[in-house]
Design a protein around this motif. Structure first.
Motif, PDB file in Angstrom:
ATOM      1  N   PRO A  85       0.801  -1.233   0.000  1.00  0.00           N
ATOM      2  CA  PRO A  85       0.000   0.000   0.000  1.00  0.00           C
ATOM      3  C   PRO A  85       0.830   1.278   0.000  1.00  0.00           C
ATOM      4  O   PRO A  85       0.289   2.362  -0.217  1.00  0.00           O
ATOM      5  CB  PRO A  85      -0.801  -0.111   1.305  1.00  0.00           C
ATOM      6  CG  PRO A  85       0.051  -0.942   2.196  1.00  0.00           C
ATOM      7  CD  PRO A  85       0.811  -1.886   1.312  1.00  0.00           C
ATOM      8  N   THR A  86       2.115   1.171   0.248  1.00  0.00           N
ATOM      9  CA  THR A  86       2.917   2.388   0.414  1.00  0.00           C
ATOM     10  C   THR A  86       3.908   2.632  -0.708  1.00  0.00           C
ATOM     11  O   THR A  86       4.496   3.708  -0.796  1.00  0.00           O
ATOM     12  CB  THR A  86       3.736   2.313   1.712  1.00  0.00           C
ATOM     13  OG1 THR A  86       4.653   1.209   1.588  1.00  0.00           O
ATOM     14  CG2 THR A  86       2.871   2.112   2.918  1.00  0.00           C
ATOM     15  N   GLY A  87       4.141   1.620  -1.530  1.00  0.00           N
ATOM     16  CA  GLY A  87       5.189   1.762  -2.540  1.00  0.00           C
ATOM     17  C   GLY A  87       6.556   1.384  -2.013  1.00  0.00           C
ATOM     18  O   GLY A  87       7.562   1.611  -2.684  1.00  0.00           O
ATOM     19  N   ALA A  88       6.597   0.800  -0.819  1.00  0.00           N
ATOM     20  CA  ALA A  88       7.891   0.393  -0.265  1.00  0.00           C
ATOM     21  C   ALA A  88       8.470  -0.799  -1.029  1.00  0.00           C
ATOM     22  O   ALA A  88       9.663  -0.861  -1.283  1.00  0.00           O
ATOM     23  CB  ALA A  88       7.747   0.041   1.213  1.00  0.00           C
ATOM     24  N   SER A  89       7.586  -1.739  -1.392  1.00  0.00           N
ATOM     25  CA  SER A  89       8.030  -2.862  -2.232  1.00  0.00           C
ATOM     26  C   SER A  89       8.135  -2.354  -3.650  1.00  0.00           C
ATOM     27  O   SER A  89       7.176  -1.802  -4.176  1.00  0.00           O
ATOM     28  CB  SER A  89       6.997  -3.991  -2.207  1.00  0.00           C
ATOM     29  OG  SER A  89       7.158  -4.776  -1.085  1.00  0.00           O
ATOM     30  N   PHE A  90       9.257  -2.549  -4.264  1.00  0.00           N
ATOM     31  CA  PHE A  90       9.395  -2.072  -5.641  1.00  0.00           C
ATOM     32  C   PHE A  90      10.383  -2.942  -6.398  1.00  0.00           C
ATOM     33  O   PHE A  90      11.171  -3.671  -5.802  1.00  0.00           O
ATOM     34  CB  PHE A  90       9.832  -0.605  -5.683  1.00  0.00           C
ATOM     35  CG  PHE A  90      11.255  -0.386  -5.215  1.00  0.00           C
ATOM     36  CD1 PHE A  90      11.561  -0.359  -3.866  1.00  0.00           C
ATOM     37  CD2 PHE A  90      12.287  -0.223  -6.131  1.00  0.00           C
ATOM     38  CE1 PHE A  90      12.872  -0.164  -3.424  1.00  0.00           C
ATOM     39  CE2 PHE A  90      13.598  -0.029  -5.706  1.00  0.00           C
ATOM     40  CZ  PHE A  90      13.887   0.000  -4.348  1.00  0.00           C
ATOM     41  N   LYS A  91      10.299  -2.837  -7.710  1.00  0.00           N
ATOM     42  CA  LYS A  91      11.217  -3.574  -8.568  1.00  0.00           C
ATOM     43  C   LYS A  91      12.133  -2.581  -9.244  1.00  0.00           C
ATOM     44  O   LYS A  91      11.666  -1.615  -9.844  1.00  0.00           O
ATOM     45  CB  LYS A  91      10.437  -4.378  -9.599  1.00  0.00           C
ATOM     46  CG  LYS A  91      11.303  -5.307 -10.423  1.00  0.00           C
ATOM     47  CD  LYS A  91      10.483  -6.062 -11.452  1.00  0.00           C
ATOM     48  CE  LYS A  91       9.960  -5.108 -12.505  1.00  0.00           C
ATOM     49  NZ  LYS A  91       9.282  -5.703 -13.619  1.00  0.00           N
ATOM     50  N   ARG A  92      13.428  -2.802  -9.113  1.00  0.00           N
ATOM     51  CA  ARG A  92      14.374  -1.918  -9.781  1.00  0.00           C
ATOM     52  C   ARG A  92      14.333  -2.161 -11.281  1.00  0.00           C
ATOM     53  O   ARG A  92      13.885  -3.190 -11.754  1.00  0.00           O
ATOM     54  CB  ARG A  92      15.811  -2.198  -9.302  1.00  0.00           C
ATOM     55  CG  ARG A  92      16.098  -1.762  -7.910  1.00  0.00           C
ATOM     56  CD  ARG A  92      17.558  -1.444  -7.662  1.00  0.00           C
ATOM     57  NE  ARG A  92      18.535  -2.282  -8.360  1.00  0.00           N
ATOM     58  CZ  ARG A  92      19.858  -2.092  -8.290  1.00  0.00           C
ATOM     59  NH1 ARG A  92      20.335  -1.117  -7.543  1.00  0.00           N
ATOM     60  NH2 ARG A  92      20.692  -2.872  -8.942  1.00  0.00           N
ATOM     61  N   GLU A  93      14.875  -1.215 -12.018  1.00  0.00           N
ATOM     62  CA  GLU A  93      14.910  -1.323 -13.475  1.00  0.00           C
ATOM     63  C   GLU A  93      15.555  -2.629 -13.928  1.00  0.00           C
ATOM     64  O   GLU A  93      15.191  -3.192 -14.954  1.00  0.00           O
ATOM     65  CB  GLU A  93      15.705  -0.147 -14.060  1.00  0.00           C
ATOM     66  CG  GLU A  93      14.963   1.172 -14.004  1.00  0.00           C
ATOM     67  CD  GLU A  93      13.803   1.212 -14.972  1.00  0.00           C
ATOM     68  OE1 GLU A  93      14.037   1.097 -16.176  1.00  0.00           O
ATOM     69  OE2 GLU A  93      12.668   1.353 -14.515  1.00  0.00           O
ATOM     70  N   ASP A  94      16.550  -3.094 -13.187  1.00  0.00           N
ATOM     71  CA  ASP A  94      17.243  -4.310 -13.606  1.00  0.00           C
ATOM     72  C   ASP A  94      16.624  -5.576 -13.015  1.00  0.00           C
ATOM     73  O   ASP A  94      17.261  -6.628 -12.995  1.00  0.00           O
ATOM     74  CB  ASP A  94      18.733  -4.219 -13.252  1.00  0.00           C
ATOM     75  CG  ASP A  94      18.971  -4.001 -11.765  1.00  0.00           C
ATOM     76  OD1 ASP A  94      17.979  -3.936 -11.009  1.00  0.00           O
ATOM     77  OD2 ASP A  94      20.135  -3.897 -11.354  1.00  0.00           O
ATOM     78  N   GLY A  95      15.377  -5.469 -12.534  1.00  0.00           N
ATOM     79  CA  GLY A  95      14.635  -6.665 -12.140  1.00  0.00           C
ATOM     80  C   GLY A  95      14.795  -7.096 -10.700  1.00  0.00           C
ATOM     81  O   GLY A  95      14.160  -8.054 -10.275  1.00  0.00           O
TER      82      GLY A  95
END
Ligand code: SF4
Ligand code: SF4
Lengths: 181, 255
Positions: B131-141
């Motif tokens: 819900p916060t955007g804390a989990s994310f995927k970097r450009e390199d996966g």
């Protein structure tokens, strides 16, 4: 410096630090008055860093700028490193710690709970409660050099088999070198 | 900070000087190429989606009883046995960035062991639910948790099909500078992002190779000349729970 000016600066600095906002140019009038930009409070002793970033600038930015805006630098670096993998050393928190770490009488680095810890000196004085060190290391970690060497030894693009571990002599050497520092 | 123009980072300057004479690939005879290793990303450049990092695990080579990858991860990132701070947590609560899983085929009694960690999904459910955007995927996966933003709601732990994430219940001490971790946040395998950014290999892969099992290969899935891509092309590799269409960055063989 007059008494009123001194009080004003102390007050402004505390508010600024508390709100983590860059401070308005309250302190710029004394340009040229004193190169070293003495701290507004006489009873606070800030320890000299063990190492300097460079001969010209000393710290990574002029001292006066760092005193007021260090949190801005760290904040920018934080997001860039976390999300984009930008790992320049100049404004990294790890490097702040590496240069500014203070040792006690036993030669051990003091932890952030100790008032002599570089960050704690000011933050305690100004009642700033930061939580960097709930997650981040508050002392330099010796193994970092070793780690870099190790990861460098095993480049992932190489098709050659690699040993993956450092020779014990190399480890010994690194340890000695680190202790000598 | 009023001035946004930062002085040039010394490492960048060094990189430029060093890269001056570097060639990509040289032909030594018709059809034979001597590929020089790709230069590490300059420290001041962001990661890009030209690369996608992945790990290939050969479960047939993975040693039953060998725990080298787990120990190496613990030491590198300062969790588990390498950080005794979590002493009030139960084994189920404690951090598990990577763990060994043993599978037994009921029909044949064949036992397989394999390391299980964040699979660095291309379509990560953890990111979808956060819900916060804390989990994310970097450009390199590489899939990460920004702990500055994480509120510890643990939705991502529920969403992850691989049970890859853990939550820190206690105050920690003595974290590694390159792997900050703290109470109230969720964490998982970072694919040793701090090493990868400096052209290194994840600690688990390094340890596995040092143990002579050589069951793990790390590399760029988009580079068809990388060892991992060549291996995958020649021998294939499976996703665990491929039915979920997550397109994982971690692939397995021999399962
Ligand atoms: S394995 Fe789990 S934690 Fe890792 S990216 Fe996929 S859903 Fe997220
Ligand atoms: S625990 Fe943190 S990373 Fe996970 S879903 Fe909640 S806010 Fe996002």
């Amino acid at each position: 410096m007059s008494q009123t000016k001194l009080l004003m600066r102390l007050f402004a600095l505390m508010i600024g630090a508390l709100l983590l906002l860059p401070l308005a140019a309250t302190a710029d009038e004394d340009e040229g008055e004193d190169e070293k930009d003495p701290l507004p409070f006489s009873d606070l002793v800030i320890t000299e860093p063990a190492r300097r970033f460079s001969e010209e600038t000393g710290c990574v930015a002029p001292e006066a700028e760092m005193r007021r805006n260090h949190m801005e630098y760290i904040l920018h670096q934080r997001d860039e490193t976390m999300h984009e993998g930008i790992r320049t050393r100049q404004y990294s928190l790890e490097e702040c710690i590496n240069c500014h770490a203070v040792k006690d009488e036993q030669g051990e680095y003091v932890r952030v709970e100790d008032e002599r810890h570089f960050c704690a000196t000011c933050h305690t004085y100004a009642s700033v409660k930061i939580d960097c060190f709930q997650c981040h290391s508050d002392v330099p970690v010796r193994a970092s050099k070793l780690r870099k060497l190790q990861s460098g030894l095993a480049p992932h693009h190489s098709t050659e088999p690699f040993a993956g571990k450092l020779a014990s002599e190399t480890v010994q050497l690194l340890t000695n070198e680190d202790q000598a520092q | 900070m009023s001035d946004t123009s930062k002085p040039m980072d010394p490492t960048r300057r060094q990189f430029i000087t060093k890269a001056g004479g570097a060639a990509g690939a040289a032909a030594i005879a018709p059809g034979v190429f001597l590929t020089t290793p790709a230069q590490a990303k300059p420290a001041d450049q962001p990661v890009s989606n030209d690369k996608r990092w992945g790990i290939l695990v050969d479960a047939n080579k993975c040693g039953n009883g060998c725990n080298a990858c787990v120990t190496a991860c613990e030491e590198e990132n300062g969790w588990g046995s390498a950080n005794p701070s979590e002493d009030h947590s139960s084994p189920e609560q404690k951090a598990h960035w990577i763990r060994k899983v043993t599978i037994k085929d009921k029909a044949t009694q064949h036992v397989t062991t394999l390391p299980m960690m964040c699979q660095h999904c291309e379509n990560p459910p953890c990111v979808d639910v956060c819900p916060t955007g804390a989990s994310f995927k970097r450009e390199d996966g590489i899939v990460l948790v920004d702990k500055h933003i994480c509120i510890g709601c643990r939705y991502c732990m529920m969403a992850c099909p691989y049970k890859a994430r853990s939550f820190i219940h206690e105050d920690l001490k003595d974290q590694k500078p390159w792997a900050p971790r703290g109470k109230g946040t969720v964490e998982s395998c970072t694919m040793c992002v701090h090493r990868v950014d400096e052209d290194g290999t994840p600690a688990c892969v390094e340890a596995c190779n040092a143990e002579t099992h050589k069951a793990m290969v790390f590399g760029d899935l988009y580079d068809e000349n990388s060892e991992i891509s060549r291996e995958l092309k020649q021998y294939g590799g499976k996703e665990i729970r491929a039915d979920l269409n997550l397109n994982t960055g971690v692939r397995y063989r021999g399962i």
